[in-house]
Design a protein around this motif. Structure first.
Motif, PDB file in Angstrom:
ATOM      1  N   VAL A  38       0.847  -1.201   0.000  1.00  0.00           N
ATOM      2  CA  VAL A  38       0.000   0.000   0.000  1.00  0.00           C
ATOM      3  C   VAL A  38       0.876   1.242   0.000  1.00  0.00           C
ATOM      4  N   ASN A  39       0.642   2.126  -0.954  1.00  0.00           N
ATOM      5  CA  ASN A  39       1.323   3.413  -0.959  1.00  0.00           C
ATOM      6  C   ASN A  39       0.287   4.523  -0.844  1.00  0.00           C
ATOM      7  N   LEU A  40       0.765   5.759  -0.789  1.00  0.00           N
ATOM      8  CA  LEU A  40      -0.124   6.877  -0.477  1.00  0.00           C
ATOM      9  C   LEU A  40      -1.152   7.141  -1.567  1.00  0.00           C
ATOM     10  N   GLY A  41      -0.686   7.299  -2.796  1.00  0.00           N
ATOM     11  CA  GLY A  41      -1.604   7.588  -3.877  1.00  0.00           C
ATOM     12  C   GLY A  41      -1.112   8.711  -4.759  1.00  0.00           C
ATOM     13  N   THR A  42      -1.837   8.948  -5.835  1.00  0.00           N
ATOM     14  CA  THR A  42      -1.417   9.908  -6.837  1.00  0.00           C
ATOM     15  C   THR A  42      -2.622  10.301  -7.689  1.00  0.00           C
ATOM     16  N   PRO A  43      -2.625  11.499  -8.237  1.00  0.00           N
ATOM     17  CA  PRO A  43      -3.677  11.845  -9.203  1.00  0.00           C
ATOM     18  C   PRO A  43      -3.588  10.950 -10.434  1.00  0.00           C
ATOM     19  N   ARG A  92      -7.476  17.961  -8.220  1.00  0.00           N
ATOM     20  CA  ARG A  92      -8.516  18.389  -7.276  1.00  0.00           C
ATOM     21  C   ARG A  92      -9.235  17.190  -6.672  1.00  0.00           C
ATOM     22  N   ARG A  93      -9.572  16.198  -7.504  1.00  0.00           N
ATOM     23  CA  ARG A  93     -10.222  14.989  -6.988  1.00  0.00           C
ATOM     24  C   ARG A  93      -9.333  14.280  -5.974  1.00  0.00           C
ATOM     25  N   TYR A  94      -8.070  14.179  -6.321  1.00  0.00           N
ATOM     26  CA  TYR A  94      -7.121  13.498  -5.425  1.00  0.00           C
ATOM     27  C   TYR A  94      -6.966  14.257  -4.108  1.00  0.00           C
ATOM     28  N   LEU A  95      -6.769  15.551  -4.177  1.00  0.00           N
ATOM     29  CA  LEU A  95      -6.581  16.346  -2.965  1.00  0.00           C
ATOM     30  C   LEU A  95      -7.825  16.330  -2.083  1.00  0.00           C
ATOM     31  N   LYS A  96      -9.004  16.329  -2.704  1.00  0.00           N
ATOM     32  CA  LYS A  96     -10.230  16.314  -1.900  1.00  0.00           C
ATOM     33  C   LYS A  96     -10.321  15.031  -1.086  1.00  0.00           C
ATOM     34  N   GLU A  97     -10.002  13.894  -1.715  1.00  0.00           N
ATOM     35  CA  GLU A  97     -10.038  12.635  -0.977  1.00  0.00           C
ATOM     36  C   GLU A  97      -8.963  12.601   0.098  1.00  0.00           C
ATOM     37  N   PHE A  98      -7.765  13.001  -0.252  1.00  0.00           N
ATOM     38  CA  PHE A  98      -6.627  12.970   0.663  1.00  0.00           C
ATOM     39  C   PHE A  98      -6.843  13.898   1.859  1.00  0.00           C
ATOM     40  N   LEU A  99      -7.185  15.143   1.588  1.00  0.00           N
ATOM     41  CA  LEU A  99      -7.279  16.133   2.660  1.00  0.00           C
ATOM     42  C   LEU A  99      -8.593  16.061   3.432  1.00  0.00           C
ATOM     43  N   PRO A 125       5.718 -21.024  -3.109  1.00  0.00           N
ATOM     44  CA  PRO A 125       4.717 -21.459  -4.088  1.00  0.00           C
ATOM     45  C   PRO A 125       3.676 -20.377  -4.393  1.00  0.00           C
ATOM     46  N   GLU A 126       3.483 -20.140  -5.669  1.00  0.00           N
ATOM     47  CA  GLU A 126       2.439 -19.244  -6.159  1.00  0.00           C
ATOM     48  C   GLU A 126       2.312 -17.961  -5.336  1.00  0.00           C
ATOM     49  N   PRO A 127       3.373 -17.206  -5.236  1.00  0.00           N
ATOM     50  CA  PRO A 127       3.262 -15.968  -4.459  1.00  0.00           C
ATOM     51  C   PRO A 127       2.307 -14.993  -5.131  1.00  0.00           C
ATOM     52  N   LEU A 128       1.342 -14.501  -4.378  1.00  0.00           N
ATOM     53  CA  LEU A 128       0.374 -13.540  -4.900  1.00  0.00           C
ATOM     54  C   LEU A 128       0.673 -12.186  -4.282  1.00  0.00           C
ATOM     55  N   VAL A 129       1.131 -11.250  -5.101  1.00  0.00           N
ATOM     56  CA  VAL A 129       1.497  -9.918  -4.630  1.00  0.00           C
ATOM     57  C   VAL A 129       0.723  -8.894  -5.446  1.00  0.00           C
ATOM     58  N   ASP A 130       0.092  -7.955  -4.767  1.00  0.00           N
ATOM     59  CA  ASP A 130      -0.636  -6.895  -5.459  1.00  0.00           C
ATOM     60  C   ASP A 130      -0.340  -5.580  -4.756  1.00  0.00           C
ATOM     61  N   TYR A 131      -0.818  -4.487  -5.333  1.00  0.00           N
ATOM     62  CA  TYR A 131      -0.587  -3.186  -4.711  1.00  0.00           C
ATOM     63  C   TYR A 131      -1.858  -2.353  -4.795  1.00  0.00           C
ATOM     64  N   ALA A 132      -1.957  -1.380  -3.889  1.00  0.00           N
ATOM     65  CA  ALA A 132      -3.094  -0.466  -3.869  1.00  0.00           C
ATOM     66  C   ALA A 132      -2.625   0.898  -3.394  1.00  0.00           C
ATOM     67  N   MET A 133      -3.453   1.908  -3.630  1.00  0.00           N
ATOM     68  CA  MET A 133      -3.180   3.267  -3.169  1.00  0.00           C
ATOM     69  C   MET A 133      -4.223   3.662  -2.129  1.00  0.00           C
ATOM     70  N   ARG A 134      -3.770   4.309  -1.086  1.00  0.00           N
ATOM     71  CA  ARG A 134      -4.719   4.745  -0.057  1.00  0.00           C
ATOM     72  C   ARG A 134      -5.695   5.764  -0.624  1.00  0.00           C
ATOM     73  N   TYR A 135      -5.204   6.643  -1.470  1.00  0.00           N
ATOM     74  CA  TYR A 135      -6.066   7.637  -2.113  1.00  0.00           C
ATOM     75  C   TYR A 135      -5.881   7.513  -3.622  1.00  0.00           C
ATOM     76  N   GLY A 136      -6.948   7.543  -4.353  1.00  0.00           N
ATOM     77  CA  GLY A 136      -6.850   7.383  -5.790  1.00  0.00           C
ATOM     78  C   GLY A 136      -6.966   5.921  -6.193  1.00  0.00           C
ATOM     79  N   SER A 137      -6.368   5.588  -7.310  1.00  0.00           N
ATOM     80  CA  SER A 137      -6.550   4.267  -7.924  1.00  0.00           C
ATOM     81  C   SER A 137      -5.203   3.565  -8.095  1.00  0.00           C
ATOM     82  N   PRO A 138      -5.192   2.226  -7.932  1.00  0.00           N
ATOM     83  CA  PRO A 138      -6.289   1.338  -7.532  1.00  0.00           C
ATOM     84  C   PRO A 138      -6.542   1.441  -6.033  1.00  0.00           C
ATOM     85  N   SER A 139      -7.791   1.534  -5.659  1.00  0.00           N
ATOM     86  CA  SER A 139      -8.143   1.715  -4.252  1.00  0.00           C
ATOM     87  C   SER A 139      -7.909   0.435  -3.462  1.00  0.00           C
TER      88      SER A 139
END
Length: 363
Positions: free
Chosen positions: A22-27, A36-43, A108-122
């Motif tokens: 999980v990372n912070l996020g980005t527009p 603006r959409r990103y900042l509104k969710e973040f702030l 075996p079959e390591p499943l690794v994914d990522y997400a953003m706290r704000y923005g996409s992918p949520s």
């Protein structure tokens, strides 16, 4: 309470383990509307801004979201890649490399994914995908080395929000921090050394961490102390004397007092003191982003040179370095202990299905 629909289930399907970075996020784009959409969710997150909600709503919607998006979009445009946001690209690559590294090490079959706290992918959308992939054990690994309520804790909030609406909750573990993990510190040190091997050493190394309001320290947030420890351990790994390095905090926002010393003021001071060259490393960021590429690499450089400095180097973040991927794998594996299915019979899924069908379970 309305629960989300559960994925289709068949008896005997093997349960899987997943690692969610999980990372912070980005527009989504370096445009005023996207920022603006990103900042509104973040702030709008009460963990990010601890001001009474009615007052903050007026400030955010009446002033900040009308003035800041255009300025921030211009900054994003200076560091945007043709394939998208640097932060998202680096985080996506880190997930792929971690998956490959674990696979190469025989997991075996390591499943690794990522997400953003704000923005996409949520976080919610990725957790839903992991459930569809039959993940019964999920390790959440926020990519923040130093714990802060406004970063790590809010990632946990988002995880909790999703599972509050989930009927069948998987086992969950979460990495709180890794600010003093030997492999993380070693990866930082290796990156600095490689830069110095190519460009020589500076008069001073400035270790710049993201800032937080001063009141977070006074209210019990351990972030300041963990930054101090990371800086000390990195200096020891590089065999630096106290006068060869300094810690500072960047990205101040608003008029309140933040953790000091401020990076911009420190760079100006070092320039006025006659230091010829300063290098800046950002140990709190595991991937290059707006705060490292623009705030340090462009604004920080200009501040130092304007004050009389002659040479400025912004050292790259950990990004996709081999040392960081190895460290990330070590951190993850330490928290996955006991989840590897050791001792389980490979025939167990088949036997489980037979037993369930014998007891009248549906196909």
């Amino acid at each position: 309470m309305h629960f989300l629909a559960e994925p289709a289930y068949t008896h005997g399907m093997p349960a899987r383990t997943a690692i969610l970075l999980v990372n912070l996020g980005t527009p989504e784009a370096p445009t005023r509307a996207a920022v603006r959409r990103y900042l509104k969710e973040f702030l709008s997150d009460p963990r990010v801004v601890e001001i009474p909600r009615p007052l903050w709503w007026l400030i955010l919607n009446g002033i900040i979201l009308n003035l800041r998006p255009a300025r921030s979009a211009a900054k994003y445009a200076q560091i945007w890649h043709k394939d998208g946001s640097p932060l998202r690209l680096h985080t996506e690559r880190q997930a792929k490399l971690l998956r490959g590294y674990l696979g190469a090490q025989g997991h075996p079959e390591p499943l690794v994914d990522y997400a953003m706290r704000y923005g996409s992918p949520s976080i919610g959308s990725v957790l839903a995908r992991l459930k569809q992939q039959r993940c019964e054990r999920i390790l959440v690994l926020p990519l923040y080395p130093q714990y802060a309520a406004s970063t790590t804790a809010t990632a946990l909030d988002a995880v909790s929000d999703f599972f509050r609406r989930t009927r069948d909750i998987p086992e969950l573990r979460m990495v709180k921090h890794f600010h003093d993990h030997p492999a993380y510190v070693a990866a930082l040190a290796e990156g600095v050394r490689k830069h110095w091997e190519q460009h020589g050493k500076p008069d001073k190394l400035l270790m710049s961490f993201h800032g937080l309001p001063r009141y977070t320290l006074e209210r019990g947030d351990p972030y300041h102390c963990e930054c101090q420890k990371t800086a000390r351990l990195l200096a020891e790994a590089l065999a630096l004397a106290p006068e060869q390095y300094q810690l500072s905090f960047q990205s101040r926002f608003g008029r309140a007092e933040w953790l000091k010393p401020y990076t911009a003021a420190t760079l100006a001071q070092l320039g006025r003191q006659g230091l010829r060259r300063v290098d800046v490393v950002c140990p709190g960021f595991v991937a290059d982003c707006l705060e490292t590429l623009e705030e340090i690499g462009i604004e920080g450089k200009a501040e130092f040179l304007k004050a009389g400095g002659k040479e400025f180097h912004a050292i790259a973040c950990l990004n996709e370095s081999d040392a960081w991927i190895r460290a990330l794998a070590q951190i993850a594996l330490e928290h996955l202990q006991g989840w590897d299915g050791a001792g389980a019979s490979p025939d167990e899924p088949v036997l489980s299905r037979r037993r369930a069908l014998a007891l009248g379970a549906p196909l």
